[in-house]
Scaffold this motif. Structure first.
Motif, PDB file in Angstrom:
ATOM      1  N   LYS A  72     -33.887  33.691 -27.943  1.00 56.42           N
ATOM      2  CA  LYS A  72     -33.335  33.337 -26.678  1.00 56.42           C
ATOM      3  C   LYS A  72     -32.039  33.654 -26.955  1.00 56.42           C
ATOM      4  O   LYS A  72     -31.267  33.755 -25.887  1.00 56.42           O
ATOM      5  CB  LYS A  72     -33.718  31.976 -26.271  1.00 56.42           C
ATOM      6  N   ILE A  73     -31.211  33.620 -28.028  1.00 55.12           N
ATOM      7  CA  ILE A  73     -29.769  33.721 -28.151  1.00 55.12           C
ATOM      8  C   ILE A  73     -29.378  35.088 -28.406  1.00 55.12           C
ATOM      9  O   ILE A  73     -29.903  35.822 -29.366  1.00 55.12           O
ATOM     10  CB  ILE A  73     -29.366  32.848 -29.556  1.00 55.12           C
ATOM     11  N   LYS A  74     -28.943  35.375 -27.260  1.00 57.87           N
ATOM     12  CA  LYS A  74     -28.549  36.967 -26.915  1.00 57.87           C
ATOM     13  C   LYS A  74     -27.245  37.178 -27.951  1.00 57.87           C
ATOM     14  O   LYS A  74     -26.154  36.587 -27.712  1.00 57.87           O
ATOM     15  CB  LYS A  74     -28.315  37.325 -25.638  1.00 57.87           C
ATOM     16  N   LEU A  75     -27.377  37.966 -28.965  1.00 52.66           N
ATOM     17  CA  LEU A  75     -26.210  38.254 -29.821  1.00 52.66           C
ATOM     18  C   LEU A  75     -25.370  39.403 -29.148  1.00 52.66           C
ATOM     19  O   LEU A  75     -25.871  39.986 -28.242  1.00 52.66           O
ATOM     20  CB  LEU A  75     -26.824  38.718 -31.180  1.00 52.66           C
ATOM     21  N   PRO A  76     -24.080  39.242 -29.636  1.00 51.82           N
ATOM     22  CA  PRO A  76     -23.147  40.223 -29.168  1.00 51.82           C
ATOM     23  C   PRO A  76     -23.554  41.760 -29.484  1.00 51.82           C
ATOM     24  O   PRO A  76     -23.331  42.253 -30.759  1.00 51.82           O
ATOM     25  CB  PRO A  76     -21.720  39.826 -29.602  1.00 51.82           C
ATOM     26  N   ASP A  77     -24.325  42.408 -28.673  1.00 45.12           N
ATOM     27  CA  ASP A  77     -25.078  43.889 -29.191  1.00 45.12           C
ATOM     28  C   ASP A  77     -24.108  44.948 -29.040  1.00 45.12           C
ATOM     29  O   ASP A  77     -24.295  46.000 -29.588  1.00 45.12           O
ATOM     30  CB  ASP A  77     -26.085  44.188 -28.227  1.00 45.12           C
ATOM     31  N   PHE A  78     -22.927  44.630 -28.914  1.00 46.71           N
ATOM     32  CA  PHE A  78     -21.828  45.704 -29.166  1.00 46.71           C
ATOM     33  C   PHE A  78     -21.019  45.790 -30.393  1.00 46.71           C
ATOM     34  O   PHE A  78     -20.265  46.641 -30.877  1.00 46.71           O
ATOM     35  CB  PHE A  78     -20.997  45.443 -28.098  1.00 46.71           C
ATOM     36  N   LEU A  79     -21.440  44.796 -31.262  1.00 44.71           N
ATOM     37  CA  LEU A  79     -20.926  44.789 -32.636  1.00 44.71           C
ATOM     38  C   LEU A  79     -22.084  45.366 -33.643  1.00 44.71           C
ATOM     39  O   LEU A  79     -22.970  45.399 -33.124  1.00 44.71           O
ATOM     40  CB  LEU A  79     -20.591  43.216 -33.119  1.00 44.71           C
ATOM     41  N   THR A  80     -21.425  45.527 -34.839  1.00 41.32           N
ATOM     42  CA  THR A  80     -22.429  45.955 -35.889  1.00 41.32           C
ATOM     43  C   THR A  80     -22.912  44.695 -36.429  1.00 41.32           C
ATOM     44  O   THR A  80     -22.094  43.762 -36.335  1.00 41.32           O
ATOM     45  CB  THR A  80     -21.887  47.021 -36.751  1.00 41.32           C
ATOM     46  N   GLN A 121     -20.424  43.290 -38.848  1.00 45.98           N
ATOM     47  CA  GLN A 121     -19.283  42.629 -38.136  1.00 45.98           C
ATOM     48  C   GLN A 121     -19.694  41.356 -37.467  1.00 45.98           C
ATOM     49  O   GLN A 121     -18.934  40.239 -37.537  1.00 45.98           O
ATOM     50  CB  GLN A 121     -18.682  43.489 -36.799  1.00 45.98           C
ATOM     51  N   LEU A 122     -21.083  41.225 -37.296  1.00 47.30           N
ATOM     52  CA  LEU A 122     -21.411  39.998 -36.560  1.00 47.30           C
ATOM     53  C   LEU A 122     -21.513  38.796 -37.795  1.00 47.30           C
ATOM     54  O   LEU A 122     -20.985  37.881 -37.607  1.00 47.30           O
ATOM     55  CB  LEU A 122     -22.945  40.209 -36.064  1.00 47.30           C
ATOM     56  N   GLU A 145     -19.633  38.908 -40.595  1.00 48.58           N
ATOM     57  CA  GLU A 145     -18.330  38.819 -41.290  1.00 48.58           C
ATOM     58  C   GLU A 145     -17.770  37.696 -40.356  1.00 48.58           C
ATOM     59  O   GLU A 145     -17.190  36.871 -40.870  1.00 48.58           O
ATOM     60  CB  GLU A 145     -17.543  40.098 -41.137  1.00 48.58           C
ATOM     61  N   PHE A 146     -17.978  37.903 -39.149  1.00 52.18           N
ATOM     62  CA  PHE A 146     -17.182  36.981 -38.289  1.00 52.18           C
ATOM     63  C   PHE A 146     -17.977  35.522 -38.463  1.00 52.18           C
ATOM     64  O   PHE A 146     -17.178  34.481 -38.367  1.00 52.18           O
ATOM     65  CB  PHE A 146     -17.319  37.341 -36.671  1.00 52.18           C
ATOM     66  N   GLN A 157     -25.379  49.263 -34.864  1.00 55.66           N
ATOM     67  CA  GLN A 157     -24.981  48.283 -33.962  1.00 55.66           C
ATOM     68  C   GLN A 157     -26.132  47.231 -33.385  1.00 55.66           C
ATOM     69  O   GLN A 157     -27.232  47.842 -33.566  1.00 55.66           O
ATOM     70  CB  GLN A 157     -24.618  49.118 -32.592  1.00 55.66           C
TER      71      GLN A 157
END
Lengths: 367, 203
Positions: B79-87, B90-91, B93-94, B120
């Motif tokens: 249900k948690i939509k991850l930022p799909d514009f990152l690799t 990157q996700l 690392e953040f 991505q």
């Protein structure tokens, strides 16, 4: 064959319909307030062609007008890139057994539809060249017309903003080239060459966001904006067009707008820029749970997220001061009104423009 | 330990959870219940990702909405939509930068995810997306893991490794799953969440 074109056309139409709600609130406001100015603003870009075509235009003026025209066309097509290429349906489109030539022809037709008058006008003007000798004497304009086609290609093909063509080259021309030392034809030829190089080699593409190490929240938001730039580009496009149109009118009339007009102008600009917050609100809603799980404060994120709008505001302030000679007392109202608009978008959504409008009304009253 | 006290959650006047109270005293739990009963919502609330309408949720006596408490919670849910514009890299690392933890190289290798790091998020397959979500939950070694259907879409090797990893995990683990590897697993206390919003301990 006909059916393939129909599918591409329907995809273009559907994608534009999807794009419109994101700016619908803003457009509804603009249409209700400025329905005459919008049509006039489109013509402003076309009027600038007369300055570009004039061989006696100074280098600085030529660069500013040509750059402005190119950037406006770039944004106009870039905003519609997904719709033109049918990117959301690319796998489906690739699966269709249509010949390549048909696919490319459709892309060209849709690009012409999307680019509309700003794309076609320079080419149409070429058709009215009285003689071959004039054509050769005024060769800078056909070269400019050609560069406009390359701009359309860049906005569709390139993944990165054409920094070389739109930032580096104009700066070199303005600051390093003396008036009269280089002919307009040479300037446009060099510029065209750089655009062609950038279109085919994308020399700055090595700076891809994939290699970017993400440590801070603002980097995430930055990548999100780069991936879906339509909303921010629309604001930049409309703000640029609006300021350019006002500059043109002022220039022609030889007068600076009075205080009342300046307040009205700032009001429209603040609504235009502040409505960018709709994009942020959409982002918050889409990644709601992920963002709620982050350890940094929501307030800090909010401040970072409005920074693109603040940047456009500050650049607009500089343009208003230097270019339109607005009074400093009134220019400081722009950031204030943009902030009010942003907060109103977060609080009142569709009715966001009421409080900024009342604020501007009050300012008009006390003027 | 995680404690729910008189928790209520409404979506447009429809009560998804109504006055739920439960103390998760054991280390490992498996929550079962009919589809749509509110198990996922429960986990989202327990991780402090959604606001409550009534009641409170605390972990080790601190509200789950505090930043410090969130450092000790890890959640994986579709249900948690991850930022799909990152690799994926990157996700992660953040995430590691946020939690001040090392990059989870060992977990990545165990889950066989290294080849997907530069992909991505929007281009990840269902199984790979689940792995990315699990890595985000596990990377900072939280004291409480909240996993919503953690084995869905995982390949055989990853699934086996995950079960073994969770079995040895030192912190609290709360999963929602209908899979027998959890429901018939003696290491997990099986609790059923029913239509009356009550937890019943079946074992």
């Amino acid at each position: 064959m006909y059916k393939y074109s129909l599918v591409r056309g329907k995809i273009y139409y559907h994608e534009l319909k999807q794009l419109l709600p994101s700016v619908a609130n803003l457009l509804a406001f603009l249409l209700s307030i400025l329905y005459l100015a919008i049509s006039a603003s489109i013509l402003t870009a076309l009027i600038s062609l007369s300055v570009i075509a004039d061989i006696n235009t100074s280098i600085e003026q030529r660069i500013i007008y040509q750059l402005g025209y190119s950037v406006l066309l770039y944004f106009l097509i870039r905003i519609q890139k997904s719709a033109i290429l049918g990117l959301n349906y690319e796998h489906y489109l690739a699966s269709l057994p249509a010949p390549k030539i048909l696919k490319h022809t459709n892309t060209v037709i849709l690009t012409v539809v999307a680019g509309n008058l700003p794309l076609l006008a320079p080419l149409f003007l070429l058709m009215f060249t009285p003689s071959l000798s004039i054509f050769i004497n005024q060769l800078h304009f056909p070269i400019f017309a050609l560069s406009i086609l390359i701009v359309a290609l860049i906005s569709l093909k390139n993944k990165t903003f054409p920094w070389l063509s739109f930032v580096f080259t104009p700066l070199v021309f303005v600051f390093c080239v003396e008036e009269g030392s280089v002919s307009p034809m040479s300037i446009n030829s060099i510029w065209l060459f750089i655009m062609v190089v950038e279109a085919y080699y994308e020399p700055l593409s090595f700076i891809t966001d994939k290699s970017l190490r993400i440590k801070r929240y603002w980097q995430i938001r930055w990548i999100a904006i780069i991936k879906k730039p339509a909303s921010i580009l629309t604001r930049i496009f409309l703000s640029g067009l609006f300021i350019g149109m006002a500059a043109y009118v002022q220039n022609k009339m030889g007068q600076v707008a009075n205080d009342y007009l300046q307040v009205l102008f700032i009001w429209v600009l603040s609504i235009l820029i502040g409505s960018y917050q709709f994009d942020n609100e959409k982002f918050y809603l889409h990644y709601q749970y992920y963002l709620n799980g982050l350890l940094n404060r929501a307030g800090l994120r909010y401040c970072l997220d409005i920074s693109p709008a603040i940047c456009i505001t500050l650049i607009s302030c500089i343009a208003l001061y230097l270019w339109l000679h607005f009074s400093l007392n009134l220019i400081v109202l722009l950031p204030l009104e943009v902030l009010v608009t942003i907060i109103c978008v977060s609080k009142f959504h569709r009715n966001f423009f009421i409080i900024p409008s009342l604020l501007s009304g009050f300012l008009l009253y006390i003027q | 330990m995680l404690i729910l006290n008189n928790v209520s959650k409404f979506y447009q006047k429809n009560a998804v959870l109504n006055d739920v109270t439960y103390h998760f005293d054991c280390l490992k739990y498996c929550i079962v219940g009919p589809n749509g009963i509110g198990k996922t919502t429960l986990l989202m609330l327990a991780a402090g990702l959604e606001d409550l309408n009534c009641g409170e949720i605390v972990f080790n006596d601190e509200s789950v909405y505090l930043t410090e408490t969130k450092r000790h919670l890890g959640i994986s849910s579709d249900k948690i939509k991850l930022p799909d514009f990152l690799t994926a890299q990157q996700l992660l690392e953040f995430h590691c930068s946020q939690h001040d933890c090392p990059f989870p190289n060992i977990l990545i290798d165990r889950l066989g995810f290294r080849a997907q790091l530069t992909t991505q998020v929007s281009a990840l397959s269902l199984g790979s997306l689940k792995k990315a979500s699990l890595l985000l939950a596990l990377a900072h070694q939280p004291k409480c893991l909240l996993l919503d259907e953690p084995t869905t879409g995982l390949d055989h090797n990853s699934r086996e490794w995950l079960l073994d990893f969770l079995h040895q995990y030192q912190g609290q683990v709360i999963v929602t799953s209908h899979e027998t590897i959890f429901t018939e697993n003696a290491h997990y206390k099986l609790v059923e969440f029913d239509h009356l919003n009550k937890f019943s301990e079946t074992i």
